[in-house]
Design a protein around this motif. Structure first.
Motif, PDB file in Angstrom:
ATOM      1  N   ALA A 210       0.818  -1.367   0.063  1.00 39.24           N
ATOM      2  CA  ALA A 210       0.082   0.029   0.061  1.00 39.24           C
ATOM      3  C   ALA A 210       0.829   1.315  -0.079  1.00 39.24           C
ATOM      4  N   SER A 211       1.967   1.183   0.532  1.00 31.45           N
ATOM      5  CA  SER A 211       2.988   2.415   0.611  1.00 31.45           C
ATOM      6  C   SER A 211       3.906   2.282  -0.649  1.00 31.45           C
ATOM      7  N   SER A 212       3.796   1.781  -1.501  1.00 30.95           N
ATOM      8  CA  SER A 212       4.642   1.770  -2.813  1.00 30.95           C
ATOM      9  C   SER A 212       3.915   2.214  -4.051  1.00 30.95           C
ATOM     10  N   PRO A 213       4.509   2.643  -4.991  1.00 34.93           N
ATOM     11  CA  PRO A 213       3.576   3.217  -6.164  1.00 34.93           C
ATOM     12  C   PRO A 213       3.199   2.110  -6.781  1.00 34.93           C
ATOM     13  N   GLU A 214       3.655   0.841  -6.999  1.00 30.78           N
ATOM     14  CA  GLU A 214       2.720  -0.134  -7.579  1.00 30.78           C
ATOM     15  C   GLU A 214       1.572  -0.701  -6.492  1.00 30.78           C
ATOM     16  N   GLY A 215       1.679  -0.140  -5.264  1.00 32.63           N
ATOM     17  CA  GLY A 215       0.591  -0.643  -4.216  1.00 32.63           C
ATOM     18  C   GLY A 215      -0.573   0.426  -4.580  1.00 32.63           C
ATOM     19  N   ARG A 216      -0.089   1.697  -4.903  1.00 31.18           N
ATOM     20  CA  ARG A 216      -1.041   2.507  -5.092  1.00 31.18           C
ATOM     21  C   ARG A 216      -2.024   2.358  -6.361  1.00 31.18           C
ATOM     22  N   ARG A 217      -0.982   1.849  -7.262  1.00 32.30           N
ATOM     23  CA  ARG A 217      -1.869   1.784  -8.628  1.00 32.30           C
ATOM     24  C   ARG A 217      -2.626   0.315  -8.376  1.00 32.30           C
ATOM     25  N   TYR A 218      -2.419  -0.381  -7.591  1.00 26.09           N
ATOM     26  CA  TYR A 218      -3.282  -1.478  -7.148  1.00 26.09           C
ATOM     27  C   TYR A 218      -4.577  -1.216  -6.476  1.00 26.09           C
ATOM     28  N   GLU A 219      -4.349  -0.277  -5.550  1.00 32.80           N
ATOM     29  CA  GLU A 219      -5.298   0.473  -4.811  1.00 32.80           C
ATOM     30  C   GLU A 219      -6.337   1.121  -5.820  1.00 32.80           C
ATOM     31  N   GLN A 220      -5.792   1.502  -6.621  1.00 31.20           N
ATOM     32  CA  GLN A 220      -6.673   2.430  -7.665  1.00 31.20           C
ATOM     33  C   GLN A 220      -7.655   1.216  -8.273  1.00 31.20           C
ATOM     34  N   ILE A 221      -7.117  -0.006  -8.753  1.00 29.96           N
ATOM     35  CA  ILE A 221      -7.889  -0.645  -9.558  1.00 29.96           C
ATOM     36  C   ILE A 221      -8.799  -1.325  -8.606  1.00 29.96           C
ATOM     37  N   ALA A 222      -8.416  -1.538  -7.001  1.00 28.27           N
ATOM     38  CA  ALA A 222      -9.358  -2.150  -6.149  1.00 28.27           C
ATOM     39  C   ALA A 222     -10.541  -1.145  -5.883  1.00 28.27           C
ATOM     40  N   SER A 223     -10.585   0.063  -5.971  1.00 26.89           N
ATOM     41  CA  SER A 223     -11.379   1.009  -5.670  1.00 26.89           C
ATOM     42  C   SER A 223     -12.570   0.964  -6.995  1.00 26.89           C
ATOM     43  N   GLU A 224     -11.887   0.906  -8.132  1.00 32.75           N
ATOM     44  CA  GLU A 224     -12.642   0.717  -9.367  1.00 32.75           C
ATOM     45  C   GLU A 224     -13.503  -0.511  -9.442  1.00 32.75           C
ATOM     46  N   ILE A 225     -12.861  -1.473  -8.786  1.00 32.15           N
ATOM     47  CA  ILE A 225     -13.702  -2.841  -8.650  1.00 32.15           C
ATOM     48  C   ILE A 225     -14.794  -2.650  -7.781  1.00 32.15           C
ATOM     49  N   ASP A 226     -14.305  -2.010  -6.550  1.00 27.87           N
ATOM     50  CA  ASP A 226     -15.449  -1.780  -5.576  1.00 27.87           C
ATOM     51  C   ASP A 226     -16.784  -1.059  -5.955  1.00 27.87           C
ATOM     52  N   ARG A 227     -16.166   0.038  -6.911  1.00 24.50           N
ATOM     53  CA  ARG A 227     -17.406   0.881  -7.376  1.00 24.50           C
ATOM     54  C   ARG A 227     -18.303  -0.040  -8.251  1.00 24.50           C
ATOM     55  N   ALA A 228     -17.439  -0.673  -9.279  1.00 22.30           N
ATOM     56  CA  ALA A 228     -18.267  -1.720 -10.183  1.00 22.30           C
ATOM     57  C   ALA A 228     -19.279  -2.532  -9.360  1.00 22.30           C
ATOM     58  N   LEU A 229     -18.823  -3.140  -8.287  1.00 20.62           N
ATOM     59  CA  LEU A 229     -19.541  -4.116  -7.476  1.00 20.62           C
ATOM     60  C   LEU A 229     -20.828  -3.032  -6.860  1.00 20.62           C
ATOM     61  N   ASP A 230     -20.531  -2.175  -6.322  1.00 18.67           N
ATOM     62  CA  ASP A 230     -21.751  -1.394  -5.788  1.00 18.67           C
ATOM     63  C   ASP A 230     -22.605  -1.183  -6.945  1.00 18.67           C
ATOM     64  N   PHE A 231     -22.120  -0.789  -8.191  1.00 14.14           N
ATOM     65  CA  PHE A 231     -23.086  -0.628  -9.513  1.00 14.14           C
ATOM     66  C   PHE A 231     -24.011  -1.811  -9.542  1.00 14.14           C
ATOM     67  N   MET A 232     -23.121  -2.898  -9.730  1.00 13.64           N
ATOM     68  CA  MET A 232     -24.026  -4.260  -9.687  1.00 13.64           C
ATOM     69  C   MET A 232     -25.280  -4.452  -8.876  1.00 13.64           C
ATOM     70  N   ARG A 233     -24.731  -4.375  -7.390  1.00 13.75           N
ATOM     71  CA  ARG A 233     -25.807  -4.542  -6.362  1.00 13.75           C
ATOM     72  C   ARG A 233     -26.793  -3.509  -6.788  1.00 13.75           C
ATOM     73  N   ALA A 234     -26.508  -2.096  -6.975  1.00 14.01           N
ATOM     74  CA  ALA A 234     -27.635  -1.175  -7.091  1.00 14.01           C
ATOM     75  C   ALA A 234     -28.630  -1.511  -8.322  1.00 14.01           C
ATOM     76  N   CYS A 235     -27.955  -2.468  -9.477  1.00 14.02           N
ATOM     77  CA  CYS A 235     -28.895  -2.883 -10.418  1.00 14.02           C
ATOM     78  C   CYS A 235     -29.712  -4.110  -9.959  1.00 14.02           C
ATOM     79  N   GLY A 236     -29.493  -4.541  -8.675  1.00 12.37           N
ATOM     80  CA  GLY A 236     -30.251  -5.795  -8.266  1.00 12.37           C
ATOM     81  C   GLY A 236     -29.485  -6.991  -8.382  1.00 12.37           C
ATOM     82  N   ILE A 237     -28.320  -6.993  -8.644  1.00  8.16           N
ATOM     83  CA  ILE A 237     -27.538  -7.969  -8.629  1.00  8.16           C
ATOM     84  C   ILE A 237     -27.171  -8.474  -7.324  1.00  8.16           C
ATOM     85  N   ASP A 238     -27.219  -9.859  -6.987  1.00  8.37           N
ATOM     86  CA  ASP A 238     -26.990 -10.498  -5.467  1.00  8.37           C
ATOM     87  C   ASP A 238     -25.435 -10.781  -5.845  1.00  8.37           C
TER      88      ASP A 238
END
Ligand code: PEP
Ligand code: CO
Length: 470
Positions: A210-238
């Motif tokens: 988490a404290s390294s540059p590649e860690g921060r890039r990874y964190e960014q992807i993780a946040s985008e995946i979280d958002r995609a999962l929120d979106f799917m939940r909002a669309c009613g996908i369990d």
């Protein structure tokens, strides 16, 4: 495919039908020359250990091997990517839940980066739960005035420099089986029991990552995946009850080097009647044991598992076509993975004619790049090491070769660990030769540490994206 090649292929099919190809049995390898086998001191002890293993339960099921083959078929067709990764040699000493979990975590993180960036499924295969046996360049090693049998992996002997420690001990085969079973049990628990839930990709981030540059890039992807999962939940996908989102398949693989051990775990599938080597889902043949008439090719040609073969810088095109004919006469997509390990300087030139010949012959292979084994050197401080830059350069050459030939660079095959070791130089941390001594823990070849592995995943993703192949 040219007319000559077409007729060559069909005449070999006729030869198969006419029964020219000798019958295969789980023990038919024994009438071929088997390279790299230990010099067991007592045949009786060896036989007893192998009989015991033959009575043990299989480690994997045939149906699982078939599922992996189907996924690899997608890789062969250019619709998926193979990530094969893990230890050079598993150790009896470094055997713990934490060690297995950390290795798995790095593999899953790399897979997330690759899946997200490439937009294709990533087939995950560990060099794990059975990757013990090592081929060696010389059968003996000179240590001071002692000439000792070389260390061949914990499944055979112990690395300590004494005659007793280095004498091959068949009891170790039994111990390797048990360690493989426990490791696989934990891999299955982690991958099916919630650890691999996509909603947890943030939680996989170790502090140092988490404290390294590649860690921060990874964190960014993780946040985008979280958002995609929120979106799917909002669309009613369990998302919680969707196994595609909270479970993953991580398959096992190792070099099928000790043929007695592999034979003891080869079982007939009750469903299809076919023979499967149930020591792992996928098995491969190493660079040093891939003779067409050798015992290793003979053994693996008869098992139903997906199989691999390493090909080094001296590999000829004619040989590769013969190998494909022998190991995959039915031309089943996903059955055969060719793992090139040519060296950063050679790969582009050496691989291109092979890619062309295999393509022209109509063989559906998975092409994977092992950027490790032909880039090993001894550092000024006397450590066997690899430079992160060479590893990236070999992958780049591999991708360029595929780009030029219009074929799919299907995957990578790497040696890594989840621990913060200092075994390969370079990478984001710029590990220097002088630092290798700090945490050099491998029992065989130098591995990428967690940070270097993640960095490599980003590099591969970028290389594939910018080369217009993904
Ligand atoms: C290995 O994969 O650890 C290995 C020994 O590779 P190769 O057969 O390519 O040298
Ligand atoms: Co290795």
């Amino acid at each position: 495919m040219t007319a000559t090649k077409r007729s060559a292929a069909s005449s070999s099919a006729v030869a198969n039908l006419a029964g020219v190809v000798k019958a295969w049995t789980p023990s038919s390898w024994q009438s071929h020359t088997a390279g790299q086998q230990p010099d067991w001191p007592d045949e009786g002890d060896l036989d007893r250990a192998l009989k015991q293993i033959a009575g043990f339960p299989p480690l994997v099921f045939a149906g699982e091997a078939r599922s992996l083959q189907a996924s690899l078929g997608q890789v062969a067709a250019g619709n998926a990517f193979l990530l094969q990764a893990g230890d050079c040699a598993e150790s009896f000493e470094e055997f713990s839940a934490i060690n297995i979990r950390e290795k798995l975590r790095v593999i899953l993180q790399m897979a997330v980066v690759l899946t997200y960036s490439l937009g294709v499924p990533v087939v995950k295969v560990g060099r794990i739960a059975g990757q013990f046996a090592k081929p060696r360049s010389t059968p003996y090693e000179q240590v001071g005035d002692l000439q000792l049998p070389s260390f061949r992996g914990h499944i055979v002997n112990d690395p300590m420099a004494t005659e007793a420690a280095r004498t091959p001990n068949p009891e170790r085969l039994v111990q390797a089986y048990h360690q493989s079973a426990s490791t696989l049990n934990l891999v299955r628990a982690f991958t099916k029991g919630g650890f691999a839930d996509l909603g947890r990709v943030h939680a996989w981030t170790q502090e140092f990552v988490a404290s390294s540059p590649e860690g921060r890039r990874y964190e960014q992807i993780a946040s985008e995946i979280d958002r995609a999962l929120d979106f799917m939940r909002a669309c009613g996908i369990d998302t919680d009850s969707n196994p595609n989102l909270n479970q993953v398949d991580v398959y096992t693989s190792h070099e099928a080097l000790l043929l007695g051990y592999e034979e003891a775990l080869t079982r007939q599938d009750s469903l299809t009647g076919g023979w499967y080597d149930c020591s792992a889902h996928m098995l491969w043949i190493g660079e040093r044991t891939r003779e067409l008439d050798g015992a290793h090719v003979e053994f693996l040609r008869g098992v139903g598992n997906p199989i691999g073969c390493k090909i080094g810088p001296t590999t000829g095109t004619g040989y590769v076509i013969d190998l494909c004919e022998k190991l995959n006469p039915g031309r089943i997509p996903g059955r055969l993975t060719l793992i090139s390990r040519m060296g950063a300087a050679n790969v582009e030139q050496a691989l291109r004619p092979i890619l062309r010949a295999v393509h022209d012959a109509g063989h559906p292979v998975v092409w994977a790049c092992d950027p490790m084994h032909a880039n090993t050197f001894t550092s000024a401080t006397g450590h066997k090491t690899r430079d992160f830059a060479d590893i990236c350069a070999e992958i780049d050459g591999f991708v360029r070769a595929h780009h030029a030939e219009g074929t799919w660079p299907g995957g990578i095959h790497v040696e890594l660990t989840g621990d913060n070791v200092t075994e390969c130089i370079g990478g984001a941390d710029k590990i220097l030769d002088s630092q290798l001594v700090d945490r050099y823990h491998t029992v065989c070849d130098p591995r990428l540490n967690a940070r270097q592995s993640l960095d490599l995943a980003f590099h591969v993703a970028e290389m594939l994206r910018t080369s217009d192949l993904a």
